[in-house]
Design an enzyme around this catalytic site. Sequence first.
Site, PDB file in Angstrom:
ATOM      1  N   LYS A 209       0.844  -1.200   0.000  1.00  0.00           N
ATOM      2  CA  LYS A 209       0.000   0.000   0.000  1.00  0.00           C
ATOM      3  C   LYS A 209       0.878   1.248   0.000  1.00  0.00           C
ATOM      4  O   LYS A 209       0.679   2.158  -0.788  1.00  0.00           O
ATOM      5  CB  LYS A 209      -0.919  -0.042   1.224  1.00  0.00           C
ATOM      6  N   GLU A 215      10.507  -4.891   4.315  1.00  0.00           N
ATOM      7  CA  GLU A 215      10.511  -6.294   3.916  1.00  0.00           C
ATOM      8  C   GLU A 215      10.194  -6.445   2.430  1.00  0.00           C
ATOM      9  O   GLU A 215      10.881  -7.148   1.683  1.00  0.00           O
ATOM     10  CB  GLU A 215       9.443  -7.077   4.711  1.00  0.00           C
ATOM     11  N   GLY A 269      -4.888  -1.699   5.069  1.00  0.00           N
ATOM     12  CA  GLY A 269      -4.105  -2.847   4.584  1.00  0.00           C
ATOM     13  C   GLY A 269      -4.737  -4.182   4.932  1.00  0.00           C
ATOM     14  O   GLY A 269      -4.867  -5.071   4.089  1.00  0.00           O
ATOM     15  N   ARG A 270      -5.167  -4.345   6.178  1.00  0.00           N
ATOM     16  CA  ARG A 270      -5.682  -5.652   6.605  1.00  0.00           C
ATOM     17  C   ARG A 270      -7.095  -5.930   6.100  1.00  0.00           C
ATOM     18  O   ARG A 270      -7.647  -6.991   6.346  1.00  0.00           O
ATOM     19  CB  ARG A 270      -5.583  -5.794   8.121  1.00  0.00           C
ATOM     20  N   GLU A 355      -4.548  -6.413  15.213  1.00  0.00           N
ATOM     21  CA  GLU A 355      -4.014  -5.113  14.816  1.00  0.00           C
ATOM     22  C   GLU A 355      -5.137  -4.051  14.909  1.00  0.00           C
ATOM     23  O   GLU A 355      -4.870  -2.878  15.151  1.00  0.00           O
ATOM     24  CB  GLU A 355      -3.434  -5.171  13.391  1.00  0.00           C
ATOM     25  N   HIS A 386      -5.707 -33.066  18.344  1.00  0.00           N
ATOM     26  CA  HIS A 386      -4.584 -33.889  18.791  1.00  0.00           C
ATOM     27  C   HIS A 386      -3.419 -33.024  19.258  1.00  0.00           C
ATOM     28  O   HIS A 386      -2.321 -33.518  19.465  1.00  0.00           O
ATOM     29  CB  HIS A 386      -4.141 -34.815  17.659  1.00  0.00           C
ATOM     30  N   LYS A 514       9.763  -0.758  14.203  1.00  0.00           N
ATOM     31  CA  LYS A 514      10.299  -0.445  12.872  1.00  0.00           C
ATOM     32  C   LYS A 514      11.374   0.628  12.973  1.00  0.00           C
ATOM     33  O   LYS A 514      12.438   0.523  12.367  1.00  0.00           O
ATOM     34  CB  LYS A 514       9.191   0.113  11.966  1.00  0.00           C
TER      35      LYS A 514
HETATM   36  O1  LIG Z   1       1.093  -2.761   2.278  1.00  0.00           O
HETATM   37  P1  LIG Z   1       2.203  -2.131   3.040  1.00  0.00           P
HETATM   38  O2  LIG Z   1       2.174  -0.639   2.987  1.00  0.00           O
HETATM   39  O3  LIG Z   1       3.538  -2.678   2.563  1.00  0.00           O
HETATM   40  O4  LIG Z   1       2.052  -2.520   4.536  1.00  0.00           O
HETATM   41  C1  LIG Z   1       2.165  -3.826   5.003  1.00  0.00           C
HETATM   42  C2  LIG Z   1       1.799  -3.941   6.475  1.00  0.00           C
HETATM   43  O5  LIG Z   1       2.780  -3.284   7.252  1.00  0.00           O
HETATM   44  C3  LIG Z   1       2.478  -2.471   8.357  1.00  0.00           C
HETATM   45  O6  LIG Z   1       3.475  -2.655   9.300  1.00  0.00           O
HETATM   46  C4  LIG Z   1       1.128  -2.587   8.993  1.00  0.00           C
HETATM   47  O7  LIG Z   1       1.209  -2.986  10.329  1.00  0.00           O
HETATM   48  C5  LIG Z   1       0.182  -3.509   8.280  1.00  0.00           C
HETATM   49  O8  LIG Z   1      -1.124  -3.089   8.570  1.00  0.00           O
HETATM   50  C6  LIG Z   1       0.398  -3.495   6.799  1.00  0.00           C
HETATM   51  O9  LIG Z   1      -0.533  -4.370   6.207  1.00  0.00           O
END
Ligand SMILES: O=P(O)(O)OC[C@H]1O[C@H](O)[C@H](O)[C@@H](O)[C@@H]1O
Length: 548
Positions: A209, A215, A269-270, A355, A386, A514
């Site tokens: 986003k 990452e 995002g979520r 979150e 199990h 972060k």
């Molecule tokens: O889609 P992006 O901007 O790469 O974000 C990826 C993710 O990273 C962040 O740390 C948020 O905690 C998430 O809510 C998000 O989905």
Amino acid sequence: MALPTINPTTTEAWKNLQNHFEDIKNTHMKDLFANDPDRADKNTIIWEDFYVDFSKNRITEETMKYLLQLADEVKLKDAMQGYFSGDVINETEGREVLHTALRAPKSAKVLVDGEDVMPEIYRVKAEIETFTNKVVNGELKGFTGKAFTDIVNIGIGGSDLGPAMVVESLQYYKNHLTTHFVSNVDGDHVNEVIKTLDPETTLFVVVSKTFTTQETLSNANTLRTWFLEHANQEAVASHFVAVSTNIEKVKEFGIDEANIFPMWNWVGGRFSLWSAVGLTISLAVGYKNFESLLEGAHDMDEHFKTTDFDKNIPVVLALLSVWYNNFFNAESEAVIGYSQYLTQFATYLQQGIMESNGKSIDRNGDRVNYQTGTLIWGEPGTNSQHAFFQLIHQGTKLIPADFIGYVESLHGNSDHQDKLMSNFLAQTEALLNGKTEEEVLSEMATQNLSEAEKSKLLPFKVFEGNKPTNTLFIKKLTPASLGKLIAMYEHKIFVQGVIWNIFSYDQWGVELGKQLASKILKEFDGSENYEHDNSTLNLLNFYKKGRQ
Ligand SMILES: O=P(O)(O)OC[C@H]1O[C@H](O)[C@H](O)[C@@H](O)[C@@H]1O
């Protein structure tokens, strides 16, 4: 309009629930069933292909009355109105929360800053459809003229978990394309995936986003470098596409504007798998199935929007969860899907639920004086039976659980399906009834045991029961029913956030780690030095000495 800012503990309903809790806390559900032959029917919601039985909860009619009163007192109806109509309910980020618009019909009108966003949503959907069809039917080709065989989704958090979970859940509906998900900054993750790839036939979908996530950019860079070991620079244009709100950053990375699928700030995002973030889903199962997923979610939106609260699935589930979290002091909830396809479902829900509602400051900016977000966890049944079911049955913690099952199996093996479903039904029954001393003794009577052995074993073999469960029985796992299920949990999250008077759509809590990580990274090459506590300093030095 802003969301209401009512501290739930100040409501009449909360006080009623507190008093009522004292009356009911020792009541066994077994007795509630024995006293009311209609209990199951009264506490079941049948809607479309969903059969939701919430009768195996520690509730009476009075409980539901007060919980529904709570929903009214915190002004849930008004909040829902704001949620669906694009009010800036994500106040700390100054954003609307409009994932529901992504699955609304073309004829809907949803205004953001006075502009209808539906035409733009449908324009991007058409792009997703065209692109998907061209990749699936082999019309789009890689740099050596071969059709694509593999898709690599590069993203993390909401740009990974939703698509990965849906692709896994809809494996039965998958086409010939092989999909991979690279998320972790751990280089071993991307390198394991690289081992399986052919650069000539791999399409990379970079999903972020913000397009600033460490990452995702690291993985995208590594994959592009690897790709360029086999292809020239021009080939990047036909092998890399991106999904983002940040067009400039994507272009800086080197992806053509024509290869960018946009998304919007008003999609969290979520909650973004319904947008172009779901491109990998569409590629994996075909656009028609992606569309059915969205239609299913829209059906749930309509159910949520238009159904009275006492028959409203997300509302009822949210209220029950508040009941356990805030009155029984339950700390976690389990989600057990009786389908191997749902292997990643709880992991996906962890981001959605934790979150969103893992907050301790209320909508007035004050610290809450009550519990908020629940921990969420789970694994499919029967495997989990199990593994951790022992603790749910006989441990000291109360763990309300959602059991999700499908009447029909996809491959139609009735022998397996009957066994699976017998377990599905048996577990919630066992959790409800438990096993009394008398029952254990009469079972032991048939075994060759001395009286001393019997009395020694007795306490260990007794099950208290009275463990709450919801049964979500769905006709069949289809793209549409999965869409409904996901949307159901999204709305449950919303309702709980409204009740707890917190902002569910920001995530400031992920920032600190972060920031520190980027500082520490600079210390590894010696370019900066920061002050740390002794523990972190020792660990840092241990790593510095050992790193290759
Ligand atoms: O889609 P992006 O901007 O790469 O974000 C990826 C993710 O990273 C962040 O740390 C948020 O905690 C998430 O809510 C998000 O989905």
